[in-house]
Design an enzyme around this catalytic site. Structure first.
Site, PDB file in Angstrom:
ATOM      1  N   THR A  44       1.884   7.212  -0.088  1.00 56.63           N
ATOM      2  CA  THR A  44       1.008   6.081  -0.382  1.00 56.63           C
ATOM      3  C   THR A  44       1.031   5.730  -1.861  1.00 56.63           C
ATOM      4  O   THR A  44       1.392   6.547  -2.709  1.00 56.63           O
ATOM      5  CB  THR A  44      -0.442   6.416   0.019  1.00 56.63           C
ATOM      6  OG1 THR A  44      -1.266   5.276  -0.147  1.00 56.63           O
ATOM      7  CG2 THR A  44      -0.989   7.550  -0.820  1.00 56.63           C
ATOM      8  N   ARG A  52      -6.753   8.638 -10.106  1.00 56.37           N
ATOM      9  CA  ARG A  52      -7.399   8.914  -8.830  1.00 56.37           C
ATOM     10  C   ARG A  52      -6.370   9.348  -7.802  1.00 56.37           C
ATOM     11  O   ARG A  52      -5.298   8.785  -7.685  1.00 56.37           O
ATOM     12  CB  ARG A  52      -8.139   7.676  -8.327  1.00 56.37           C
ATOM     13  CG  ARG A  52      -8.819   7.843  -6.958  1.00 56.37           C
ATOM     14  CD  ARG A  52      -7.959   7.365  -5.810  1.00 56.37           C
ATOM     15  NE  ARG A  52      -8.660   7.427  -4.508  1.00 56.37           N
ATOM     16  CZ  ARG A  52      -8.068   7.190  -3.333  1.00 56.37           C
ATOM     17  NH1 ARG A  52      -6.782   6.887  -3.290  1.00 56.37           N
ATOM     18  NH2 ARG A  52      -8.759   7.265  -2.212  1.00 56.37           N
ATOM     19  N   SER A  90       0.802  -1.227   0.000  1.00 60.27           N
ATOM     20  CA  SER A  90       0.000   0.000   0.000  1.00 60.27           C
ATOM     21  C   SER A  90       0.831   1.271   0.000  1.00 60.27           C
ATOM     22  O   SER A  90       0.290   2.366   0.013  1.00 60.27           O
ATOM     23  CB  SER A  90      -0.941   0.014   1.216  1.00 60.27           C
ATOM     24  OG  SER A  90      -0.207  -0.011   2.414  1.00 60.27           O
ATOM     25  N   THR A 126      -5.781   8.398   7.610  1.00 63.15           N
ATOM     26  CA  THR A 126      -5.655   7.124   6.915  1.00 63.15           C
ATOM     27  C   THR A 126      -7.044   6.596   6.615  1.00 63.15           C
ATOM     28  O   THR A 126      -8.012   6.969   7.276  1.00 63.15           O
ATOM     29  CB  THR A 126      -4.861   6.126   7.789  1.00 63.15           C
ATOM     30  OG1 THR A 126      -4.617   4.936   7.046  1.00 63.15           O
ATOM     31  CG2 THR A 126      -5.617   5.771   9.055  1.00 63.15           C
ATOM     32  N   GLY A 127      -7.148   5.749   5.614  1.00 63.02           N
ATOM     33  CA  GLY A 127      -8.452   5.192   5.270  1.00 63.02           C
ATOM     34  C   GLY A 127      -8.959   5.684   3.933  1.00 63.02           C
ATOM     35  O   GLY A 127      -8.173   6.025   3.045  1.00 63.02           O
ATOM     36  N   THR A 142      -1.978   4.136   3.594  1.00 63.19           N
ATOM     37  CA  THR A 142      -0.912   5.108   3.561  1.00 63.19           C
ATOM     38  C   THR A 142      -0.091   4.988   4.834  1.00 63.19           C
ATOM     39  O   THR A 142      -0.483   4.288   5.751  1.00 63.19           O
ATOM     40  CB  THR A 142      -1.534   6.513   3.512  1.00 63.19           C
ATOM     41  OG1 THR A 142      -0.517   7.485   3.577  1.00 63.19           O
ATOM     42  CG2 THR A 142      -2.437   6.747   4.700  1.00 63.19           C
TER      43      THR A 142
END
Length: 350
Positions: free
Chosen positions: A228, A238, A91, A261-262, A210
């Site tokens: 990330t 994106r 990731s 994050t997320g 990330t």
């Protein structure tokens, strides 16, 4: 005489209080205060904190800088290099999974104690986007460079062009193409959750997230970084919250710093990291500020929030830190003179 700074602070405080329901306010009010003075910082209180399990290794690299009296900015950059170069990290950086076209694109940003910042968005072929972001900050009048322009700038500044799509990532992508089913997996960065997750996901969708890093050096100066490869199998081009100043990262040397994050789209919609820092300015503890930012997301989109993960990590000028997430499973790492390789589970709403 009209004082714009005081007006903004007062308006932000009013907006924050309106957003709180009574029960949430009761829990958080004990953490708030009325003083607008910047917290005092004790020198030699160096600390570095990072999101997720892989933050432990990142912190170790950053601590090598801080423990010798180095600057927080250098510590953040060195810390970010570790996951960026880790071929096993799906990731961040070199090991990152590609977009749906099989192209690995990376995002990163960095911010120092003076409010200077730089970012690169959707850059290809560069293993360490955090360092390109720093060059943008230090060598250009801009904050962000994207795509081919970011790559051109990197090459002009001596960065090596590399193929970032590993054989492992390519195999996973080809497997994913059989169904092209897009279903992000929450908390896949957490080793315990990763072990418990279904192992037969299409294309091995360990597909975000990330690493966000916050550091304070011995002089009490703050810096932060975020890097990330974004969500796997995303639409080409994106960009999430990670490289966006105020969303994925924000640092104010008078107050503190925050990172997220997320699912980045929801962080961008709420300018999450900036919100966390402003709440700390109003007197919230780092954890309480992170919680309120999470609650804003839940309040606006309760149905969406049930199925996604967003977490915030923050540190104030005193070196106090805290985190909060929508879902269980978020973790962060801490490293200072007292704590080495410490992994802390963040609190959550669900």
């Amino acid at each position: 005489m009209f004082n714009r700074r005081k007006f903004i602070k007062a308006s932000a405080l009013s907006a924050g209080l309106v957003a709180l329901n009574k029960s949430t306010f009761a829990k958080l009010s004990k953490h708030t205060g009325t003083s607008s003075a910047a917290p005092k910082t004790v020198k030699n209180s160096a600390i570095i904190i990072s999101t997720w399990d892989f933050g432990i290794a990142a912190n170790k690299a950053g601590w090598e800088i801080l423990s010798k009296g180095g600057k927080a900015l250098d510590a953040v950059e060195h810390a970010a290099w570790v996951p960026e170069a880790d071929v096993k990290n799906s990731s961040v950086g070199y090991g990152g999974l590609p977009d749906r076209d099989g192209i690995v694109t990376l995002d990163a940003c960095i911010m120092d104690e003076q409010g200077n910042c730089g970012a690169v968005l959707a850059i290809e072929h560069i293993k360490h986007p955090i360092s390109v972001a720093r060059k943008v900050m230090e060598k250009t009048p801009h904050v962000m460079l994207a795509g081919d322009g970011a790559l051109q700038f990197a090459l002009e500044n001596g960065f090596k062009k590399e193929e970032l799509l590993t054989e492992t990532s390519k195999t996973a992508w080809k497997e994913w193409l059989k169904t092209a089913h897009y279903a992000p997996v929450m908390n896949i960065e957490n080793e315990n959750y990763r072990k418990a997750a279904p192992q037969k996901l299409p294309g091995n969708q360990y597909n975000h997230d990330t690493i966000g890093i916050l550091a304070m050096d011995a002089e009490g100066n703050l810096s932060g970084g975020c890097t990330t490869s974004g969500m796997a199998y995303k639409l080409h081009g994106r960009v999430g919250d990670s490289p966006i100043i105020g969303a994925g990262l924000y640092v104010d040397n008078e107050v503190g710093g925050a990172t997220s994050t997320g699912v980045g789209e929801e962080v961008v919609r709420n300018v999450g990291s900036f919100l966390v820092v402003e709440l700390m300015r109003q007197g919230y503890t780092p954890e309480a500020a992170c919680k309120e930012a999470v609650m804003r997301i839940i309040k606006k989109k309760p149905d969406t929030a049930k199925n996604i993960q967003v977490g915030f990590l923050a540190m104030n000028k005193k070196g106090e830190y805290g985190a909060y997430a929508i879902q269980k499973g978020f973790s962060y790492a801490v490293c200072n003179t007292d704590k080495q390789d410490l992994l802390i589970p963040g609190k959550s709403f669900y």
